[in-house]
Scaffold this active site. Structure first.
Site, PDB file in Angstrom:
ATOM      1  N   ASP A  70       0.857  -1.188   0.000  1.00 10.29           N
ATOM      2  CA  ASP A  70       0.000   0.000   0.000  1.00 10.29           C
ATOM      3  C   ASP A  70       0.887   1.230   0.000  1.00 10.29           C
ATOM      4  OD1 ASP A  70      -2.164  -1.691   0.396  1.00 10.29           O
ATOM      5  OD2 ASP A  70      -1.860  -1.650   2.574  1.00 10.29           O
ATOM      6  N   ASP A  76       1.025  14.064   7.563  1.00 14.76           N
ATOM      7  CA  ASP A  76       0.190  15.266   7.519  1.00 14.76           C
ATOM      8  C   ASP A  76      -0.903  15.130   6.470  1.00 14.76           C
ATOM      9  OD1 ASP A  76       2.215  15.427   5.686  1.00 14.76           O
ATOM     10  OD2 ASP A  76       2.977  17.368   6.374  1.00 14.76           O
ATOM     11  N   GLU A  99      -5.280  23.776   6.573  1.00 10.01           N
ATOM     12  CA  GLU A  99      -3.983  24.391   6.292  1.00 10.01           C
ATOM     13  C   GLU A  99      -3.263  23.693   5.144  1.00 10.01           C
ATOM     14  OE1 GLU A  99      -0.763  24.196   9.075  1.00 10.01           O
ATOM     15  OE2 GLU A  99       0.231  25.662   7.795  1.00 10.01           O
ATOM     16  N   GLU A 100      -3.586  22.433   4.908  1.00 11.02           N
ATOM     17  CA  GLU A 100      -2.899  21.655   3.870  1.00 11.02           C
ATOM     18  C   GLU A 100      -3.449  21.912   2.468  1.00 11.02           C
ATOM     19  OE1 GLU A 100      -0.413  19.108   3.911  1.00 11.02           O
ATOM     20  OE2 GLU A 100       0.043  19.962   5.865  1.00 11.02           O
ATOM     21  N   ASP A 121      -5.965  22.736  11.235  1.00  7.66           N
ATOM     22  CA  ASP A 121      -4.566  22.458  10.886  1.00  7.66           C
ATOM     23  C   ASP A 121      -4.367  20.994  11.263  1.00  7.66           C
ATOM     24  OD1 ASP A 121      -1.871  22.138  10.650  1.00  7.66           O
ATOM     25  OD2 ASP A 121      -1.299  23.789  11.959  1.00  7.66           O
ATOM     26  N   LEU A 123      -1.987  18.646  11.106  1.00  4.60           N
ATOM     27  CA  LEU A 123      -0.823  18.165  11.862  1.00  4.60           C
ATOM     28  C   LEU A 123       0.184  19.294  12.030  1.00  4.60           C
ATOM     29  CD1 LEU A 123      -0.592  15.405  13.089  1.00  4.60           C
ATOM     30  CD2 LEU A 123       0.961  14.754  11.272  1.00  4.60           C
ATOM     31  N   ASP A 124       0.074  19.942  13.150  1.00  4.06           N
ATOM     32  CA  ASP A 124       0.966  21.060  13.442  1.00  4.06           C
ATOM     33  C   ASP A 124       2.271  20.530  14.031  1.00  4.06           C
ATOM     34  OD1 ASP A 124       1.534  23.944  14.033  1.00  4.06           O
ATOM     35  OD2 ASP A 124       1.574  23.138  16.066  1.00  4.06           O
ATOM     36  N   GLU A 285      -4.185  28.515  12.980  1.00  2.00           N
ATOM     37  CA  GLU A 285      -3.370  28.344  14.188  1.00  2.00           C
ATOM     38  C   GLU A 285      -3.686  29.413  15.234  1.00  2.00           C
ATOM     39  OE1 GLU A 285       0.681  26.345  12.560  1.00  2.00           O
ATOM     40  OE2 GLU A 285       0.332  28.352  11.791  1.00  2.00           O
TER      41      GLU A 285
HETATM   42  P1  AFP Z   1       5.433  22.452  10.624  1.00  2.99           P
HETATM   43  O1  AFP Z   1       4.066  21.856  10.803  1.00  2.99           O
HETATM   44  O2  AFP Z   1       5.829  22.616   9.201  1.00  2.99           O
HETATM   45  O3  AFP Z   1       6.480  21.731  11.433  1.00  2.99           O
HETATM   46  O4  AFP Z   1       5.351  23.962  11.173  1.00  2.99           O
HETATM   47  C1  AFP Z   1       5.143  24.160  12.492  1.00  2.99           C
HETATM   48  C2  AFP Z   1       5.018  25.616  12.873  1.00  2.99           C
HETATM   49  O5  AFP Z   1       4.071  26.266  12.085  1.00  2.99           O
HETATM   50  C3  AFP Z   1       4.649  25.735  14.349  1.00  2.99           C
HETATM   51  O6  AFP Z   1       4.033  24.621  14.855  1.00  2.99           O
HETATM   52  C4  AFP Z   1       5.965  25.953  15.021  1.00  2.99           C
HETATM   53  O7  AFP Z   1       5.895  26.580  16.250  1.00  2.99           O
HETATM   54  C5  AFP Z   1       6.715  26.742  14.021  1.00  2.99           C
HETATM   55  O8  AFP Z   1       6.251  26.269  12.752  1.00  2.99           O
HETATM   56  C6  AFP Z   1       8.185  26.563  14.183  1.00  2.99           C
HETATM   57  O9  AFP Z   1       8.818  27.318  13.222  1.00  2.99           O
HETATM   58  P2  AFP Z   1      10.322  27.747  13.333  1.00  2.99           P
HETATM   59  O10 AFP Z   1      11.116  26.575  12.885  1.00  2.99           O
HETATM   60  O11 AFP Z   1      10.435  28.916  12.405  1.00  2.99           O
HETATM   61  O12 AFP Z   1      10.599  28.144  14.759  1.00  2.99           O
END
Ligand code: AFP
Length: 340
Positions: A70, A76, A99-100, A121, A123-124, A285
């Site tokens: 699969d 994400d 967000e995606e 969002d 998967l943050d 966010e």
């Molecule tokens: P990802 O989901 O691409 O990891 O982004 C996460 C984010 O939006 C947030 O969750 C973080 O606090 C921030 O980015 C971290 O970003 P920096 O690397 O610029 O500190």
């Protein structure tokens, strides 16, 4: 007799909490409760995949295929699709945005359309997955403003103060579901043995002032001088004002804000010379987290005004964020306005 057991007198599951909240609103149709149930289910499905993340290589992944042949989706993408599919069919939503995805996510034409709007969002902090660091999902629910049928951009681009509910899910050492419908912020921890979320953090209140700051200081050289001055101030020695503050930065916004809410202090993602509005997205966010933190007694600002009052202009617009204890956010605003 029963009070001798090590368990609390009343098990408050997420399901029961939502049902009791609904009973306080005699006019409620129950749609909102069903929405929250479906979100909790989606979160459990995402959590199941997150817990397997570290096993993918051991179990024989080749490129993007697993041992059964699969396709292995990036987590994400998986979270994005899972939340959409858990939410698209029950007839309570008129539109979603994630967000995606670049554009609005419309409810398939053969399903009914309802009165709510979901922004999420999926998967943050996803860049933290491979290091087994806490990540999360963030969500906002609004009432539609358009009359009927398919939801529109106007439904999605509402200022954050109009949220009917906001919340997030943490995938960490345990899984937590934190939500607010405007009557306190409540956190539930998943008991994996029974598959239920149990109330573990009732009515979370953030301290009025803290001694922890959370910001990516790697960007220091790109910050405006007032922001630099504020960061230097937090690190100076002064026992009377609780300085220096301690630094904590996970790099998953949802986890950094959760810690800030429990321990107090401030999380900052300011604009800089490379990204004038910072990195974080207003509707996916900042708004839901601002709604949660304000309801816990804290504050959230873009440096100059309350986040929840900002009228979003586009789906993926970015905004600086200063969020946490009320006194700390106020102090950050004073520095940025040049009043300190
Ligand atoms: P990802 O989901 O691409 O990891 O982004 C996460 C984010 O939006 C947030 O969750 C973080 O606090 C921030 O980015 C971290 O970003 P920096 O690397 O610029 O500190």
């Amino acid at each position: 007799m029963y009070s001798r057991t090590p368990y609390p007198s009343k098990f408050m599951t997420l399901e029961r909490h939502i049902a009791e909240g609904e009973r306080e609103h005699p006019e409620a149709t129950g749609e909102f409760s069903v929405l929250l149930h479906h979100l909790a289910l989606a979160a459990k499905l995402v959590w199941r995949e997150v817990t397997k993340a570290g096993l993918v290589n051991i179990l024989g992944k080749t490129d993007r295929m697993n041992i059964s042949g699969d396709e292995v989706k990036k987590l994400d993408e998986f979270a994005d699709e899972t939340i959409f599919k858990a939410m698209d069919h029950a007839g309570h939503l008129c539109v979603m945005a994630s967000e995606e995805n670049e554009d609005l996510l419309h409810i398939p034409a053969d399903y009914p359309h309802g009165k709510y709007v979901l922004l999420y969002d999926p998967l943050d902090g996803s860049s933290n997955i491979d290091a087994n660091v806490t990540i999360g999902s963030i969500f906002s629910i609004y009432r539609r403003v358009s009359a009927a049928g398919q939801g529109t951009m106007e439904d999605v681009l509402q200022p954050g103060y109009r949220q009917a509910a906001g919340g997030y899910v943490l995938y960490g050492s345990s899984m937590m579901f934190v939500y607010c419908t405007g009557h306190g912020v409540h956190g539930f921890t998943l008991d994996p043995s029974v598959g239920e979320f149990l109330l573990s953090h009732e009515n979370i209140r953030i301290p009025q002032k803290g001694t922890i700051f959370s910001m990516n200081e790697g960007n220091y050289g790109r910050w405006e001088p007032r922001m630099q001055q504020y960061a230097r101030y937090l690190k100076e020695e002064d026992a009377a004002t609780g300085r220096p503050y301690s630094a904590r930065y996970i790099g998953s916004l949802v986890a950094d804000v959760h810690r800030t809410m429990l321990y107090g202090g401030i999380y900052c993602y300011p604009g800089d010379t490379k990204n004038p509005n910072g990195k974080l997205r207003l509707v996916y966010e900042n708004n839901p987290l601002a709604f949660i933190v304000e309801n816990a007694g804290g504050a959230a600002s873009n440096g100059h005004r309350r986040i929840l009052d900002v009228q979003p202009e586009s789906l993926h617009e970015r905004s600086p964020l200063f969020i946490g204890s009320r006194d700390d956010v106020k102090m950050a605003e004073e520095f940025l306005a040049g009043r300190r």
